[in-house]
Scaffold this active site. Sequence first.
Site, PDB file in Angstrom:
ATOM      1  N   CYS A  81       0.873  -1.173   0.000  1.00 26.71           N
ATOM      2  CA  CYS A  81       0.000   0.000   0.000  1.00 26.71           C
ATOM      3  C   CYS A  81       0.904   1.215   0.000  1.00 26.71           C
ATOM      4  O   CYS A  81       1.558   1.512   1.002  1.00 26.71           O
ATOM      5  CB  CYS A  81      -0.908  -0.004   1.232  1.00 26.71           C
ATOM      6  SG  CYS A  81      -1.955   1.458   1.364  1.00 26.71           S
ATOM      7  N   GLU A  83      -3.714   1.109  -6.259  1.00 26.63           N
ATOM      8  CA  GLU A  83      -2.761   0.058  -6.612  1.00 26.63           C
ATOM      9  C   GLU A  83      -2.599   0.053  -8.116  1.00 26.63           C
ATOM     10  O   GLU A  83      -3.519   0.428  -8.849  1.00 26.63           O
ATOM     11  CB  GLU A  83      -3.240  -1.310  -6.093  1.00 26.63           C
ATOM     12  CG  GLU A  83      -2.165  -2.372  -6.114  1.00 26.63           C
ATOM     13  CD  GLU A  83      -0.907  -1.963  -5.348  1.00 26.63           C
ATOM     14  OE1 GLU A  83       0.047  -1.484  -6.017  1.00 26.63           O
ATOM     15  OE2 GLU A  83      -0.877  -2.111  -4.111  1.00 26.63           O
TER      16      GLU A  83
END
Length: 351
Positions: free
Chosen positions: A2, A126
């Site tokens: 992340c 992402e």
Amino acid sequence: MCGRTSCHLPIDVLTRACAYRNRQGQQQLPEWRDPDKYCPSYNKSPQSNSPVLLSRLHFEKDADSSERIIAPMRWGLVPSWFRDDPSKLRFNTSNCRSDTMMEKQSFKVPLQKGRRCVVLADGFYEWQRYQGTNQTQPYFIYFPQIKTEKSGSIGAADSPEEWEKVWDNWRLLTMAGIFDCWEPPEGGDILYSYTVITVDSCKGLNDIHHRMPAILDGDEAVSKWLNFGEVTTQEALKLIHPTENITFHPVSPVVNNSRNNTPECLAPVDLLAKKELKAGSSSERLLQWLATKSPKKEDSKTAQKEESDVPQWSSQFLQKSPLPPKRGSAGLLKRWLKQEEEPPAKQPHCQ
């Protein structure tokens, strides 16, 4: 992993989004610590400050450990034992792997001290890499959103009897984190910093990336993770696992540059034209939310359309892909398209 999130809500709205029930079952709003250090952004990266939830007991030794505080903290944990300037830290601590965090002193020590926190965000980004190329497609990943009726104005924190609904809009993503406190060797302000715990991705996100944040789904999970005074580390770690309750959509490459901080970063896009898309279900919910809750005045025409009038994603976008997809990404896109075309109550998420 992340490495980029969005958390753009102003302080008062973010506070209401974090309403919770105390030990007596009364609704409360968490109090802020150092609110001036919070800077809303659609595009947060490591080294910036992000809001985290933590137990009041970390700051007041006689406090109820179930009560919550919101505090902005530096993303990228600086271990308390580090003796140099934080800018000279040579290893990346923005994430910590759940399977090895008890083997690394940087994460094991604060975790054993009960320094658990919940990182708050609208969602995270992402990037999916296309096989055989250096090109990537960014996605915005967040909790599925459910429409609710608007509630009246919110009263003061000491009047919970007036609150049937304290928050009736976007559901914040709640990610499990660990924080630590670093004190300058020569004295000065304590630096609070955190890391996001990561786990293997759920099946639906695996084609985008093989890792995802450890997401705490529901207030019970959040309470257990925060309440280090009553919930042991061993018990809390049972909450760390992939979640299937997640949804996503493709976004513009504008998010690739961390200096870009506009609603365009998380707005749904057409994978062919790379332009803003008028979409249904969760994506339409996102567009409505951006139009009504953004600190800046945005064009709200799209958000005001009835859902039945909004064009849906269709299989036409599968026929002329501009880039060769990574293995499995065709199935990923088909699942996402199917999800967007179904009614919200029937949406499959990461199955």
